[in-house]
Design an enzyme around this catalytic site. Structure first.
Site, PDB file in Angstrom:
ATOM      1  N   HIS B 235     -40.287  17.247  -7.425  1.00 46.96           N
ATOM      2  CA  HIS B 235     -40.031  16.240  -6.092  1.00 46.96           C
ATOM      3  C   HIS B 235     -40.462  16.338  -5.001  1.00 46.96           C
ATOM      4  CE1 HIS B 235     -37.996  13.897  -3.095  1.00 46.96           C
ATOM      5  NE2 HIS B 235     -36.820  13.898  -3.419  1.00 46.96           N
ATOM      6  N   ARG B 254     -38.079   7.075   0.567  1.00 46.58           N
ATOM      7  CA  ARG B 254     -38.720   5.634   0.268  1.00 46.58           C
ATOM      8  C   ARG B 254     -38.062   4.510  -0.014  1.00 46.58           C
ATOM      9  NH1 ARG B 254     -40.712   8.951  -4.139  1.00 46.58           N
ATOM     10  NH2 ARG B 254     -38.729  10.383  -3.268  1.00 46.58           N
TER      11      ARG B 254
END
Lengths: 520, 582
Positions: B235, B254
């Site tokens: 990740h 994000r």
């Protein structure tokens, strides 16, 4: 590339933690052991325990996510329930298992009892299985789920901290379960009467002391967002209101007072204006029902203390109940009426500051009045509200010259609405320290609720007294000659139960001690 | 055997695990009239990774420009076309009806003023299709599933660690579990087992440290096959500094506009993926971060900056509340300062090789969720996993119930296997401390080695070193592994020791697989073979175990819906990630 755990090899310092090691299978009692662990800034208690695992000290504790979403790792840290994964490590910390449950080993506890309660509440939407378009979810529900319900990680910190749960978990299910009840009750598919379930599970046994809110890792406020909301629905639907509460509502409706007078009303005898030349400030005194009708000495002491600090006092005689009991009971409509009436009265007196000697009044005036006024009149009050300790310690320069010695040992009880409600806990202690000869002995858990709040004492007096008894034990342990506090509800509750149990200490409001010292 | 086994449980379907996949398959199996028992190594609702999944659930049917086919293709591109297309097709077609179903269980997902579900775009998805609940979607999912399990009165054995699956003539007959509270063994007699034990990233220094891959190990030893085990997803935005902050920083950061910057303040993704920027796939961003850090453009603490300071404070406080609060605990205000993050092991893309019924080649042995392989190929897209849990949880539960009810309890319990479990524990507890080794002395160094040699960047020499280490662990360490703690109650050292056996298998399978795959693709990046090789390597690597030895075979990728050879921009490319603009 460096590995994840690397920084621990360059610790900032070494710290010690104390953990009771206990395996009931073999040990008679827990043995408190001390461990030294390296500290890296922001390192958590859980990381310390994991470090010890790496060293071969397998202290038994539950954990999973390590980012406060699973709620597995709640333990007592320095006596307070907290998540090990979100508590930054400090030197000398004492880690213990939650005391609400039996210890199975070290920090692992047996939660069977809780899981049974949990299942009994049937916390799922009880619905005929519907299809996609059958229901709508209101934006308000989505917001409340996001802000309140979905945030609860069921770590049981609030249950551990709750004074009502500690007294009788059978009668009061506790904050977490109330939040879960409210959660499912608001689900569009739920058809159970969750309000009745909440009442049956002790809705009116919460003293709204906010301890659950303080320990909640996710900052959920059960009293504000769940308990009072449920209670308002009780009044709306006219179910389950206790006799004592009906009487309170009736009295306030009738004469604006929360209780009946013992002796002569202070407001009837007081001079409306205490004028003086060259005052340092001019304030209104909001007396509050208990000081007006039961604890008149404290109200007189208040006026005396203000005068000795050269503060001009106005005490509007028409003032009525601040509305706190009504809001705690759930009678929001009537509360709004009394609030608006009081605001008019106080604003007419033309002062900019209002002082109180009641934690409940101070909190309600600052929090609830502001909200109600904003909603009803779209503005904020034209005055500021201060608790007297706060006022004397922060707002003006307190007159210490005239304080004469009083040889006395005292202990201080933190009223919940002052301490957790308005963050006033240092100020009263500072004042006590200013009185020559007064020795302050801190009691264990001075912030623990005395049982006087949340209208439990009017609805379920025996339950409230059971909470008070716990408080009385910690007062007695200090052997202080007097317990001082800053709230008439606490004074009355502690004094009454202390008298029943034959305790020898006195109990009074902090202004009385100040007034005595001024009088010499 | 009686000597060790203190309890015998009989059921139609045993669900191993306690996360979302386990709960959903238990619900589904019970709906089909099977007597279900759940055995959870932790506590239901608090175990597994589901509660700390933040992002959302991918549903392709809500956005007007979206369709199952678009979702399907996104998933395939993300997975390097190694995915089992039959499974992906099911995933993308079936997803929609699970959202209302979860709401009937008590979940509430975010909706707009008109009552439509709000959608987020996640990395690798070409359309907004993630249904979410704030940034705590997994928690909301788990809360409702836990209640549904309780509503149905499905028996749950909390803190029961399943050690092995018992097989007779290629058919499941039962399992052996260890009750953590008493260290007693529990024998399960059951014709069907659903493994939902999550992934195996606990062998790496991951946030999900408790997910050791028990299910992979049990399946392998019971005769099932594992697929794509060389693919471990990193990740890209995992907390790195301050030290106390743990866990991943949700991709929703994000998705809401969070920016990745290096020490020069440059949004470096514009050099690698100018169009997708921060919403590139997880594998690719991880590699880019690795480059930035190794080339000297890392943050103060050798991480990467993830900044949301340009977003309105109310967006951070509300929609990114979990992350916001997480940092605030340690005195960091993400409204004002950037987070220092870094790539970390996150998800095991591979798993037990299953058919469309989620059944392995062992009759009656099912796998679901992260434990099953095939759906995500070489790299899982964000939010595809929460939907995977429920879609395949339903299938696994239904099929397991069907199998159990049709077949009934036939076959013998392998008493030798049960005895072996008892003896294994006895050997550990009675081991010789003078020559012995304890579990923690293996766990720490091996975890770090896996990050070093089997991390986001791999090469032949590193992986060979890792294989040697695994051999050493098998031959020198395992035989002298012992447990110093002699007590039976909550003996966490014993659990740690038992997990060491699991670790050996996971490390061996993934390292050998990665060593064999001489190319780069999706989450598998080799310095010595940096290009994707579709001529040679468009195939799955499958491991099985025979007499304690690992065997491998190659399986051609499934092309039942879409043949990659017909997509020249993919097939002729040698770039390991789906970043068409490069």
């Amino acid at each position: 590339m460096t590995a994840y755990i690397l920084p621990i090899e360059k610790p900032e310092k070494m710290v010690q933690i104390h953990v009771p090691r206990y395996n009931p299978e073999v040990d008679a009692t827990p043995e408190m052991l001390t461990y030294t662990v390296p500290f890296v800034p922001t390192m958590t208690v859980m990381q310390a325990l994991e470090y010890l695992w790496d060293q071969g000290e397998y202290i038994a504790f539950r954990s999973n996510c390590r980012e406060f979403t699973c709620g597995s790792c709640a333990i007592l840290i320095n006596g307070e329930p907290r998540l090990a994964c979100m508590t930054v490590l400090q030197d000398g910390m004492k880690l213990e298992p939650l005391s609400l449950f039996p210890t199975l080993r070290d920090l692992v506890v047996d939660q069977t009892k809780l899981l049974k309660k949990y299942a009994n509440l049937r916390l799922w939407p009880d619905n005929p299985r519907v299809c996609f378009d059958d229901f709508q979810v209101s934006p308000q529900t989505i917001r409340r789920y996001g802000d309140i319900y979905s945030r609860c990680v069921e770590c049981y910190c609030c249950l551990e901290a709750c004074p009502s749960v500690a007294v009788d978990w059978e009668s009061y299910a506790g904050p977490m379960l109330m939040i879960q009840l409210a959660r499912v009750g608001e689900h569009p598919l739920d058809q159970e009467d969750r309000l009745k379930m909440a009442v049956a599970n002790g809705l009116y046994l919460c003293t709204t002391c906010k301890k659950c809110e303080e320990v909640c890792p996710l900052d959920i406020s059960c009293p504000r967002d769940v308990t009072e909301n449920f209670r308002a629905q009780v009044v709306d639907r006219g179910i389950g209101l206790l006799k004592g509460h009906q009487e309170v509502i009736a009295r306030i409706k009738e004469n604006g007072k929360y209780t009946t007078a013992k002796g002569k009303s202070f407001l009837e005898t007081v001079r409306e204006k205490e004028e003086m030349g060259n005052p340092v400030d001019r304030v209104a005194f909001f007396v509050g029902c208990l000081a007006d009708l039961h604890l008149q000495d404290s109200a007189s002491a208040m006026v005396d203390v203000l005068k000795r600090n050269r503060v001009e006092v106005v005490t509007p005689k028409e003032q009525i109940c601040c509305g706190s009991p009504l809001i705690r009971i759930g009678e929001v409509g009537l509360a709004e009426e009394v609030v608006l009436k009081n605001v008019d009265i106080l604003e007419r007196s033309g002062v900019e500051r209002v002082v109180t000697i009641c934690a409940h009044c101070a909190f309600t005036m600052r929090e609830d009045w502001t909200k109600i006024l904003a909603a009803k009149r779209g503005r904020s009050p034209k005055f500021e509200v201060f608790d007297i300790s706060e006022y004397l310690a922060r707002k003006i320069q307190i007159n210490t010259e005239d304080l004469k010695p009083l040889t006395m040992s005292v202990t201080y009880h933190d009223p919940c609405y002052l301490n957790r409600g308005l963050d006033v806990s240092k100020e009263p202690r500072e004042l006590l320290k200013k009185i020559p000869g007064v020795r302050l002995i801190e009691m264990e858990k001075s912030d623990r609720c005395c049982g006087g709040g949340g209208e439990v004492k009017d609805g379920a007096p025996q339950f409230a007294k059971a909470i008070t008894s716990v408080k009385i034990k910690s007062i007695q342990k200090t052997s202080a000659e007097a317990v001082v506090t800053a709230c008439p509800h606490c004074v009355e509750q502690i004094a009454e139960v202390s008298a029943d149990s034959g305790a020898s200490y006195q109990c009074f409001n902090i202004v009385e001690l100040l007034s005595r010292s001024y009088q010499g | 055997m009686e000597h060790w086994v203190k309890e015998v449980v009989e059921c139609d379907v045993l669900v191993v695990g306690g996360g979302g996949a386990a709960a959903f398959s238990a619900i589904s199996a019970q709906e089909d009239k099977a007597r279900v028992v759940m055995a959870d190594k932790g506590q239901l609702g608090k175990s597994g990774c589901t509660p700390n999944a933040h992002g959302g659930m991918a549903v392709a049917h809500l956005h007007p420009e979206d369709s199952w086919r678009v979702h399907f293709e996104d998933t395939l591109y993300g997975g390097g076309f190694l995915n089992d297309q039959r499974l992906v097709e099911i995933l993308c077609k079936e997803s929609l009806r699970f959202i209302p179903k979860l709401e009937t269980f008590g979940a509430i997902f975010d909706r707009d003023q008109n009552g439509n579900y709000r959608l987020r775009t996640f990395g690798g998805h070409s359309k907004p299709r993630s249904v979410y609940s704030g940034d705590a979607t997994g928690h909301e999912l788990m809360t409702s599933l836990k209640r549904e399990v309780m509503r149905r009165n499905i028996p749950i054995l909390n803190e029961m660690m399943i050690l092995c699956v018992l097989v007779d003539e290629g058919r499941v007959t039962g399992a052996v579990g260890l009750d953590k509270a008493s260290s007693n063994l529990c024998l399960f007699r059951t014709p069907a087992i659903i493994l939902a034990t999550g992934g195996g990233v606990g062998c790496w220094p991951a946030a999900a440290e408790r997910q050791m891959g028990d299910g992979y190990c049990m399946a392998l030893r019971a005769g099932a096959e594992l697929v794509d085990m060389e693919f471990t997803q990193y990740h890209p935005t995992h907390t790195w500094w301050p030290y106390g902050v743990r866990g991943s920083v949700s991709e929703s950061v994000r998705s809401e506009g969070g920016q990745l910057t290096n020490s020069r303040g440059e949004r470096f993704m514009k050099r690698y993926s100018p169009e997708r920027m921060e919403l590139s796939t997880r594998d690719f961003i991880s590699i880019c971060e690795y480059r930035e850090i190794t080339e000297g453009r890392g943050s103060k603490s050798q991480g990467i900056y993830l900044s949301v300071t340009h977003l309105p404070p109310e967006v951070i406080e509300n929609r990114l509340r979990t992350v916001f609060n997480k940092y605030l605990v340690y005195g960091y205000d993400i409204r004002k300062e950037p987070m220092e993050i870094r790539f970390r092991p996150h998800y095991s893309n591979g798993g037990v090789l299953v058919n469309e019924r989620m059944e392995s080649r062992v009759s009656g042995l099912f796998a679901v969720g992260e434990t099953a392989g095939g759906v995500h190929g070489g790299n899982r897209l964000g939010t595809n996993s929460l939907i995977d849990l429920v879609v395949f949880g339903e299938i696994a539960g239904r099929e397991a119930a069907d199998k159990a009810l049709k077949q009934g309890h036939t076959g013998k319990i392998d008493r030798d296997a049960v005895r072996e479990e008892g003896e294994r524990i006895e050997r550990l507890v009675n081991g010789n401390p003078r020559e012995g080794i304890r579990a923690m002395s293996i766990r720490r160094p091996h975890t770090e080695m896996m990050d070093l040699y089997m991390g986001v960047f791999r090469n032949e020499s590193g992986m060979k070193k890792m294989v040697e280490e695994v051999e050493k662990l098998k031959e020198d360490d395992l035989p002298r592994l012992y447990v110093a703690d002699q007590s039976k109650r909550y003996n966490y050292e014993l659990i740690d020791a038992l997990e060491t056996f699991v670790r050996v298998d996971i490390e061996e399978v993934s390292t050998r697989g990665a060593l064999m795959r001489k190319e780069s693709r999706a989450t598998h990046y080799r310095e010595d073979y940096p290009k994707m090789d579709n001529q040679q390597w468009l195939k799955n690597l499958v491991f099985s175990m025979e007499n304690g030895e690992l065997k491998h075979r190659f399986k051609p990728v499934d092309k039942s819906v879409l043949d990659p050879e017909n997509i020249p921009e993919f097939f002729d490319s040698d770039f390991p990630w789906h970043e068409s603009e490069i």
